[in-house]
Scaffold this motif. Structure first.
Motif, short mmCIF file in Angstrom:
data_model
loop_
_atom_site.label_atom_id
_atom_site.label_comp_id
_atom_site.label_asym_id
_atom_site.label_seq_id
_atom_site.Cartn_x
_atom_site.Cartn_y
_atom_site.Cartn_z
N LYS A 139 -54.18 33.05 -71.05
CA LYS A 139 -54.05 31.72 -71.67
C LYS A 139 -52.80 31.02 -71.13
O LYS A 139 -51.77 31.69 -70.94
CB LYS A 139 -53.89 31.96 -73.18
CG LYS A 139 -54.26 30.81 -74.08
CD LYS A 139 -54.25 31.37 -75.50
CE LYS A 139 -54.58 30.39 -76.57
NZ LYS A 139 -54.00 29.15 -76.69
N GLY A 140 -52.87 29.73 -70.92
CA GLY A 140 -51.69 28.96 -70.53
C GLY A 140 -50.92 28.53 -71.77
O GLY A 140 -51.46 28.56 -72.88
N GLY A 141 -49.68 28.17 -71.59
CA GLY A 141 -48.89 27.59 -72.67
C GLY A 141 -48.39 28.58 -73.70
O GLY A 141 -47.97 28.20 -74.79
N THR A 142 -48.42 29.88 -73.39
CA THR A 142 -48.01 30.87 -74.38
C THR A 142 -46.51 31.22 -74.27
O THR A 142 -45.99 31.96 -75.10
CB THR A 142 -48.82 32.18 -74.24
OG1 THR A 142 -48.66 32.68 -72.90
CG2 THR A 142 -50.29 31.96 -74.53
N GLY A 143 -45.85 30.72 -73.24
CA GLY A 143 -44.41 30.97 -73.10
C GLY A 143 -44.04 31.83 -71.92
O GLY A 143 -42.88 32.26 -71.81
N LYS A 144 -44.96 32.09 -71.02
CA LYS A 144 -44.67 32.98 -69.86
C LYS A 144 -43.45 32.49 -69.07
O LYS A 144 -42.52 33.25 -68.82
CB LYS A 144 -45.88 33.06 -68.91
CG LYS A 144 -47.07 33.78 -69.48
CD LYS A 144 -48.21 33.86 -68.48
CE LYS A 144 -48.84 32.53 -68.16
NZ LYS A 144 -49.42 31.81 -69.31
N THR A 145 -43.49 31.21 -68.68
CA THR A 145 -42.41 30.69 -67.83
C THR A 145 -41.08 30.67 -68.59
O THR A 145 -40.04 31.08 -68.05
CB THR A 145 -42.78 29.28 -67.33
OG1 THR A 145 -43.97 29.40 -66.55
CG2 THR A 145 -41.67 28.69 -66.47
N THR A 146 -41.12 30.23 -69.84
CA THR A 146 -39.90 30.16 -70.64
C THR A 146 -39.27 31.55 -70.78
O THR A 146 -38.06 31.72 -70.60
CB THR A 146 -40.24 29.60 -72.05
OG1 THR A 146 -40.92 28.35 -71.88
CG2 THR A 146 -38.99 29.40 -72.89
N ILE A 147 -40.10 32.54 -71.07
CA ILE A 147 -39.59 33.90 -71.25
C ILE A 147 -39.12 34.47 -69.90
O ILE A 147 -38.08 35.12 -69.83
CB ILE A 147 -40.66 34.80 -71.92
CG1 ILE A 147 -40.93 34.31 -73.33
CG2 ILE A 147 -40.20 36.26 -71.94
CD1 ILE A 147 -42.19 34.84 -73.96
N SER B 298 -44.69 35.03 -79.50
CA SER B 298 -43.82 33.92 -79.11
C SER B 298 -44.15 32.71 -79.97
O SER B 298 -45.23 32.59 -80.54
CB SER B 298 -43.99 33.66 -77.61
OG SER B 298 -44.67 32.50 -77.33
N LYS B 299 -43.20 31.84 -80.09
CA LYS B 299 -43.34 30.58 -80.84
C LYS B 299 -43.63 30.82 -82.33
O LYS B 299 -44.30 29.99 -82.95
CB LYS B 299 -44.44 29.71 -80.24
CG LYS B 299 -44.25 29.35 -78.79
CD LYS B 299 -45.27 28.32 -78.43
CE LYS B 299 -45.36 28.09 -76.97
NZ LYS B 299 -46.38 27.11 -76.63
N LYS B 300 -43.18 31.95 -82.85
CA LYS B 300 -43.40 32.21 -84.27
C LYS B 300 -42.54 31.25 -85.09
O LYS B 300 -41.35 31.08 -84.80
CB LYS B 300 -43.02 33.66 -84.59
CG LYS B 300 -43.19 34.02 -86.04
CD LYS B 300 -42.83 35.47 -86.30
CE LYS B 300 -42.31 35.61 -87.72
NZ LYS B 300 -41.99 36.99 -88.05
N1 LIG Z 1 -40.16 30.13 -78.19
C1 LIG Z 1 -40.59 28.87 -78.07
N2 LIG Z 1 -40.47 28.00 -79.07
C2 LIG Z 1 -40.91 26.73 -78.97
N3 LIG Z 1 -41.52 26.23 -77.87
C3 LIG Z 1 -41.70 27.06 -76.82
C4 LIG Z 1 -41.24 28.42 -76.86
N4 LIG Z 1 -41.57 29.01 -75.67
C5 LIG Z 1 -42.20 28.05 -74.94
N5 LIG Z 1 -42.26 26.88 -75.61
C6 LIG Z 1 -42.88 25.61 -75.15
O1 LIG Z 1 -44.28 25.85 -75.00
C7 LIG Z 1 -44.77 25.17 -73.85
C8 LIG Z 1 -45.41 26.17 -72.89
O2 LIG Z 1 -44.41 27.10 -72.46
P1 LIG Z 1 -44.44 27.76 -71.02
O3 LIG Z 1 -43.26 28.66 -70.94
O4 LIG Z 1 -44.59 26.69 -69.97
O5 LIG Z 1 -45.79 28.60 -71.11
P2 LIG Z 1 -46.72 29.19 -69.95
O6 LIG Z 1 -45.83 29.49 -68.78
O7 LIG Z 1 -47.32 30.42 -70.55
O8 LIG Z 1 -47.75 28.15 -69.64
C9 LIG Z 1 -43.58 24.45 -73.22
O9 LIG Z 1 -43.57 23.12 -73.71
C10 LIG Z 1 -42.39 25.21 -73.78
O10 LIG Z 1 -41.23 24.41 -73.85
#
Ligand SMILES: Nc1ncnc2c1ncn2[C@@H]1O[C@H](COP(=O)(O)OP(=O)(O)O)[C@@H](O)[C@H]1O
Ligand SMILES: [Mg+2]
Length: 156
Positions: free
Chosen positions: A9-17, A139-141
């Motif tokens: 799934k996209g948007g789950t926080g992979k890049t941020t983490i 993530s994002k809890k």
């Molecule tokens: N822990 C978090 N709390 C709130 N928002 C988050 C968190 N982690 C990621 N996001 C937001 O969620 C969105 C998707 O994150 P991203 O890291 O790009 O996910 P992915 O790489 O899985 O697609 C972005 O807008 C990001 O800023």
């Protein structure tokens, strides 16, 4: 040590983490490489606008990790891979050379169910890559919500 952030799934926080993890590892004094394997290139875009000198970021959206891993990682001992969403050839290739695969999941049963395919792929990958370990990361809890409270039960 290769740590990969994967999920179908996209948007789950992979890049941020991936970015935060690479920074934390680098802060501990390890020479750290972050590989952006997502064709979308978000980690690399972040690198372009940040003043990051803590770790190196390279782009490698290819499905040849398992064939070329030494070439791709070079002298780096600590490597974080930001995978694309999905269970396609790039993710498959990444899992064949990963030590620890982290699957970020949103804090709801629906998010957990949507990680079923990547967990199946990780199980399959383990038959070829015995060193692979996997962890789900919530993530994002949002603290204090019913969904947040019920998430551990749903994970089990
Ligand atoms: N822990 C978090 N709390 C709130 N928002 C988050 C968190 N982690 C990621 N996001 C937001 O969620 C969105 C998707 O994150 P991203 O890291 O790009 O996910 P992915 O790489 O899985 O697609 C972005 O807008 C990001 O800023
Ligand atoms: Mg991403």
């Amino acid at each position: 040590m290769i740590i990969s952030l994967v999920n179908q799934k996209g948007g789950t926080g992979k890049t941020t983490i991936a970015l935060n993890l690479a920074y934390c590892i680098a802060e501990k004094g390890y020479k750290t490489l972050l590989i952006d394997a997502d064709p979308q290139g978000s980690s690399l875009q972040w690198q372009a606008i940040s003043n990051n000198n803590a770790f190196t970021v390279v782009r490698h959206p290819k499905a040849n990790f398992h064939k070329n891993i030494e070439k791709v990682t070079g002298l780096y001992k600590m490597v974080v891979i930001d995978a694309p969403p999905g269970t396609g050839s790039i993710s498959k290739s990444i899992l064949l050379c990963t030590n620890l695969a982290i699957v970020p999941v949103g804090p709801s049963p629906l998010d957990i169910w949507s990680s079923k395919d990547i967990i199946t792929l990780m199980r399959e990958s383990r038959t070829h890559n015995r060193k692979l370990r996997g962890k789900l990361l919530i993530s994002k809890k949002i603290v204090g919500t019913t969904l947040g409270r019920g998430i551990r039960g749903a994970l089990k």
